[in-house]
Design an enzyme around this catalytic site. Structure first.
Site, PDB file in Angstrom:
ATOM      1  NE  ARG A   1      -3.716   2.493   2.770  1.00 30.41           N
ATOM      2  CZ  ARG A   1      -3.747   3.403   1.792  1.00 30.41           C
ATOM      3  NH1 ARG A   1      -4.914   3.730   1.249  1.00 30.41           N
ATOM      4  NH2 ARG A   1      -2.650   3.977   1.362  1.00 30.41           N
ATOM      5  CB  CYS A   9      -0.969  -0.019   1.189  1.00 29.00           C
ATOM      6  SG  CYS A   9      -0.163  -0.125   2.794  1.00 29.00           S
TER       7      CYS A   9
END
Lengths: 144, 291
Positions: B245, B240
């Site tokens: 994430r 990410c």
């Protein structure tokens, strides 16, 4: 100039990590709710895209005074506390002073240390927008 | 095909957590994006472990040392055989990141609480502002071979040259490269925009319901196994912007779907988008590897 803001920045900057967190939590509680007339405009146009948290800014002017309304969810207490500091320190200040909001106040208040390099950029996004909005207003004649 | 997750025990419900609040073999750990959130209220007895100030080195862009990790666990009352249950804000981004970091240091029994902080609060489970203190535990870390779950930039280069699969879990605009061109506000952190050649875009939130809990095994299979044609033999890298994430998607692929060879590229876009000379693709197609 911007004495209230400078006072808050200095106070935050002097604290240790835990005290700083507690002061931010206290500040976060003082952020006034958005006036009803603005609440319906919480949309992309008023959101700060650099910030991971949903931050909404509503700058206004009353004659030569800068007025700032903002909304940040309670689940982001650090960002909300930072926002409350800006609102408390800038809203009601003369426009000519608000445009001078210092770019290094995030570092001086110890927020970079608290959030880390990777996350502090969201706060810089907030600060830059507030300053740019004030500059744009200051450049326009007051509406009658 | 079973309708279960591949490793269902790795995910626990708020009810399970509530039943184990006083279990000496279990330590609940809150890991948040916002460093102040824990102090506004947390699960009773939960320890706070910060992704930034606890797990990361404060000078170099890397993790704490083995002795520092051992001291951290000891202080949180975590022994080698403790079941550590992570939860946090933003639908468990940082909880998954902490889970992944604990795995790097070889902690055996890690779990994620489904839905994280917001879900626990929304269903009215108990919260407190009381910060617990723990009896220090004995802890000896047994770090794993990092390359099993962590990809460094050279691993990513070799990976794309071999034509292996990548999942980009950022927002669609970050993937296409539009995000760096928004108005006059260049995002800090990366000088170039776009994605790693061959990467498929599946934003992290595709894996969850609006309340932050994970979608069912069947739904997840449809999204990842069918949607991206991922197989258990595949070598997969998720990334990410800074690796949090993608830890979330790493958890989904590895534990909920049971793909054995998934790595998290924690350098992610803040590294790749600043590296000199590496290939980048713009637009909504994965693009091809350079060779």
């Amino acid at each position: 100039m911007l004495e209230k803001l400078e006072q808050l920045v200095a106070e935050l900057g002097e604290l240790d990590r835990q005290e700083r967190i507690e002061l931010l939590i206290d500040l976060a509680r003082t952020l006034p709710p958005l006036p009803d007339r603005l609440a319906e405009f919480k949309d992309a146009a008023h959101r700060v895209p650099e910030c991971q948290s949903p931050v909404f800014l509503f700058p206004e002017r009353e004659q030569d005074t800068f007025i700032l309304h903002a909304d940040v969810p309670p689940e982001a207490p650090t960002v909300r506390g930072f926002m409350a500091m800006l609102v408390e320190g800038l809203s009601g200040a003369p426009l000519q002073e608000a445009v001078l909001v210092p770019a290094d106040l995030i570092e001086r208040s110890g927020l970079r240390e608290l959030l880390g390099m990777q996350r502090v950029s969201g706060l810089h996004g907030v600060l830059r927008r507030v300053r740019d909005m004030a500059i744009r207003m200051a450049a326009e004649p007051p509406s009658v | 095909m079973s309708h279960q997750y591949a490793h269902p025990d790795m995910l626990v419900s708020p009810e399970w957590v509530e039943q184990h609040l006083n279990d000496p073999k279990v330590r609940i750990v809150e890991t948040d994006e916002d460093p102040a959130l824990y102090f506004l209220g947390h699960i009773p007895g939960a320890a706070e472990i910060g992704w930034h100030h606890h797990l990361q080195d404060q000078v170099s862009r890397t993790y704490i040392s083995v002795p520092q990790f051992e001291a951290l666990c000891s202080k949180a009352g975590i022994a080698n055989d403790t079941t550590v249950v992570f939860y946090g804000d933003n639908s468990n981004w940082w909880a998954c990141y902490a889970y992944w970091a604990f795995k790097l240091f070889g902690h055996e029994d890690c779990r994620i609480m489904n839905g994280g902080y917001a879900h626990w609060k929304a269903i009215g489970k108990p919260m407190t502002t009381e910060v617990p203190s723990f009896t220090p535990a004995r802890y000896q870390a047994h770090p794993i071979d990092q390359t099993r779950i962590r990809a460094f930039r050279d691993d990513v280069l070799a990976h794309i040259e071999a034509g292996h699969k990548l999942v980009d879990v950022r927002s669609p605009k970050e993937y296409t490269g539009e995000a760096l061109h928004m108005e006059n506000y260049p995002q800090e952190g990366s000088l170039r925009a776009g994605h790693i050649p061959g990467a498929h875009s599946v934003p992290w939130a595709t894996a969850i319901h609006p309340d932050g809990t994970f979608k069912s095994a069947d739904e997840l299979r449809k999204i990842y196994l069918e949607g991206l044609d991922l197989k258990t033999t595949d070598d997969i890298i998720a990334y990410c912007r800074i690796g949090e994430r993608s830890s979330h998607t790493w958890f989904v692929l590895k534990y909920l779907l049971g793909l054995p060879n998934v790595r998290n590229y924690d350098g992610s876009w803040t590294e790749w988008g600043n590296l000199v000379g590496v290939p980048i693709v713009r637009g909504n197609q994965p693009g091809v590897s350079p060779r």
